[in-house]
Design a protein around this motif. Structure first.
Motif: not given
Ligand SMILES: Nc1ncnc2c1ncn2[C@@H]1O[C@H](COP(=O)(O)OP(=O)(O)OP(=O)(O)O)[C@@H](O)[C@H]1O
Ligand SMILES: [Mg+2]
Lengths: 430, 249
Positions: B169, B55, B18, B39-46, B20, B201, B87, B15
């Motif tokens: 989650e 996406y 970044v 961790h939060n922001g590790a990229g799991k949801s993405t 992701a 988590h 989520q 993104f």
């Molecule tokens: N639509 C988006 N636009 C810009 N950046 C994004 C977008 N979606 C995710 N990111 C970035 O991608 C990275 C991974 O985000 P993601 O949501 O996958 O984390 P996560 O592992 O699911 O975290 P959490 O445990 O907090 O849910 C983060 O740095 C986030 O800021």
């Protein structure tokens, strides 16, 4: 897993709740009744005469038709500022089609029975194309609806001007003019037939819905509540017909009609107007739009998208195409309103539909459509249009100066939204 | 072993600068639960959103049951019987539970009109299974509690015969009792042969529910392990240090 079919405790339920009436709708009806009664007192009883009620309804039709479409637009968090101008373009196209294009280019002589219908078809096509074009720019090019339709407000107003070279076009075809109101009424007998048919259909619908619920073992209202509701519906519909049927055609006009047919009017002959075709048209559109809103996938997707666009998208709904569909619908409704409005005025004039966008948006908003999206009803918007028109005509009858009328209407709009916000907060942000 | 239900190979998405998800590969077999941790922001949801069609991946390959799959929209994902509990619960707040449950896949009558009565009774049935205390069927879901909303989202994912279930989650807002019911449900669906990606988590919970766990850190895959081969501490150090102690040893 466990059996939990026991009904929730029947706590203190007031009558409105038992009848499952929407308290918000009741409030609006209440406000409308108050407006009518106040004006009736101020005008020494001239406001609630069959004649004035008749006029009020035919003046409301054009705005109300467009307002039903505006509900869908606002529900999906868009806005349409161009409806008045689109109406003008459709009206101009139809006027030119019936007075110039068909007679000159196709050689249909004036008064040919096909002329009005071809003109209406061309007008509706025009409206649909304009609406689809707006919807495509909003949905697929992601230009905000506010901008697209603000541009459209200027563009289509002047396209209309260009088509007619700025001239008033008339007289329109007599059949076409039957859609305007006073020139096309159904008379007493047909009006009663329609009234009874509508009552029967509404009550049958009510009981059918009840049967469907029982079949699926869902809770239903007590029988007495359904009966009361049925009685209210019947009184409303038949009362409305009775009022329209008691507005008699003036003697002079009747005499002229007989004269035109080469006959002599019998002594003591009277005739009432009855239900105007334009009002019937509005009711038909309201029914169709309500069915779309409540009983079709299209309507479900419109409301889902308004409630949460991302959720709608993630559920596989094509929200872009949906936007095109919604604006196409609005375009078609503008064309239908154009028929009614130009037919009522008996010609196409340059300023037709001017400021209608504001009236239409106001009607939808006063009628309970939330600008934040996801909430709105068709009947609410129509009631909103009726309230606005009542205010406007009432003030005119009382002799309020024109600028004051607009000041009041503008203030009422803002006040209505405030009341709505307070109401929603109280009832838990529904 | 049989062909994997899902194979995501070398998935990348960024993104605006970044990264992701950065060259991540994971797979999932029928009747298996694979946990994603990090961790939060590790990229799991993405990562899982590329599978659910929310996406579009920049690069990488997705295979479903061995066949190469193009998933570019949620509609594509539904065609492969992939269901997702997001989520950020993807519910339309203004609609009731049954309208949300059937959103995009409404039951209609012979005349093409919505069959609300039927949808409501179906909703009643499935909710009775997931959350027996659930009564507010007629109310817009905005009037529901976080956990009740979550039940609706879960119901939506399991109602339509999913083959691949993604749960991001799912128990975050649930009480102890409801969480236990979701665990039970996961077990049941797994026995039916579904493949489930589960994000959470709660390492302890993951050790109990999952067959394998994948750990991500800063968009990269740290490693994938069978739960019986690792201790909870191993997993924690993978999450925190971003290193796989077993492979390092
Ligand atoms: N639509 C988006 N636009 C810009 N950046 C994004 C977008 N979606 C995710 N990111 C970035 O991608 C990275 C991974 O985000 P993601 O949501 O996958 O984390 P996560 O592992 O699911 O975290 P959490 O445990 O907090 O849910 C983060 O740095 C986030 O800021
Ligand atoms: Mg996440």
């Amino acid at each position: 897993m466990s059996d939990t079919t026991t009904a929730p405790p029947a706590a203190k339920r007031n009558i409105a709740k038992t009848l499952e009436l929407d308290t918000r709708l009741l409030g609006m009806i209440g406000a409308f009744v108050v407006v009518c009664l106040v004006f009736n007192v101020l005008t020494d009883g001239r406001f609630l005469t069959p004649r004035n009620i008749f006029n009020l309804t035919i003046q409301t039709v054009s705005v109300a038709i467009m307002a039903t479409g505006m509900v869908f637009v606002i529900v999906t968090r868009h806005i349409d500022l161009s409806v008045g101008s689109v109406l003008a373009t459709c009206s101009a196209v139809m006027a030119m089609t019936q007075t110039a294009l068909l007679p000159n280019a196709l050689g249909l002589e004036l008064g040919h029975p096909l002329i009005p219908w071809i003109a209406i078809a061309v007008g509706i096509l025009t409206g649909a194309l304009i609406g689809a074009f707006h919807g495509w720019m909003i949905g697929y090019l992601a230009i905000p609806a506010f901008i697209v339709t603000l541009g459209g407000l200027l563009v289509w107003r002047n396209v209309a001007w260009y088509i007619t070279s700025g001239q008033t076009i008339g007289p329109l075809d007599p059949t076409f003019m039957a859609f305007g109101g006073i020139n096309g009424t159904l008379g007493t007998t047909t009006s009663w037939i329609i009234g009874f048919a509508a009552t029967a259909a509404a009550i049958a619908g009510l009981w059918n819905a009840r049967r469907a619920k029982v079949a699926h073992e869902q809770p239903v209202k007590p029988v007495w509540a359904e009966t009361v509701l049925s009685a209210l519906i019947a009184t409303g519909i038949l009362g409305f017909i009775a009022i329209l049927n008691s507005y008699e055609v003036p003697e002079r006009r009747l005499a002229r009609m007989f004269e035109a047919r080469g006959e002599v009017m019998p002594e003591g002959y009277t005739e009432a107007y009855g239900l105007p075709i334009s009002v019937l048209l509005l009711i038909g559109i309201a029914v169709i739009m309500t069915i779309i809103a409540k009983r079709t996938r299209l309507g479900r997707y419109i409301f889902a998208t308004g409630g949460n666009p991302d959720a709608a998208e993630l559920s596989g709904i094509n929200t872009r195409l949906l936007t095109v569909k919604i604006f196409t619908m609005v375009g078609v409704l503008c064309a239908i309103s154009a028929v009614v409005a130009s037919a009522r005025l008996a010609n196409h004039s340059n300023d037709i539909g001017t400021l209608d966008e504001l009236r239409v948006i106001a009607a939808a908003v006063i009628g309970g459509t939330a600008l934040s999206g996801g909430i709105g009803t068709i009947h609410g918007a129509i009631l909103g249009a009726l309230i606005m028109q009542s205010l406007q005509s009432g003030m005119a009858m009382v002799g309020v100066d024109a600028p004051f009328q607009n000041i009041v209407v503008g203030s009422v709009l803002v006040l209505a939204v405030l009341v709505d916000i307070i109401y929603r907060k109280r009832t838990g942000g529904k | 072993m049989a062909t994997p239900l899902v194979e995501m190979t070398d998935m990348c998405i960024s993104f605006g600068g970044v990264q992701a998800v950065d060259h991540v590969s994971i797979d999932l077999y029928p009747g298996e639960v694979v946990g994603l941790l990090g961790h939060n922001g590790a990229g799991k949801s993405t990562l899982i959103k590329m599978l659910s069609g929310a996406y579009k991946a920049d690069s990488g390959e997705i295979r479903i049951a061995g066949e190469r799959a193009r998933i570019e929209s949620p509609r594509d994902a539904r065609r492969f019987n992939i269901e997702t509990i997001y989520q950020t619960l993807a519910l339309a707040d203004n609609l009731d539970a049954s309208a949300n449950l059937f959103l995009g896949r409404e039951i209609v009558t012979a005349t093409g009109l919505l069959n609300d009565a039927k949808m409501e009774s179906e909703t009643r049935k499935i909710m009775a299974r997931l959350n027996p205390n659930f009564q507010k069927l007629k109310e817009p879901v905005s009037a529901l509690s976080g956990g009740q909303r979550q039940s609706v989202a879960i119901a939506r994912a399991v109602y339509f015969n999913a083959r691949i279930l993604i749960m991001d989650e799912p128990t975050a807002a649930l009480g102890v009792h409801e969480t236990a019911m979701v665990a039970e449900l996961i077990q049941e669906l797994k026995n039916q042969g579904l493949g489930i990606f589960l994000i959470s988590h709660d390492t302890h919970e993951m050790m109990e529910l999952c067959d394998r766990v994948s750990v991500m850190k800063n968009g990269k895959l740290v490693g994938t392990e069978r739960v019986e081969d690792v201790t909870e501490d191993d997993i924690l150090s993978m999450i925190i240090l971003g290193k796989n102690p077993k492979r390092a040893a």
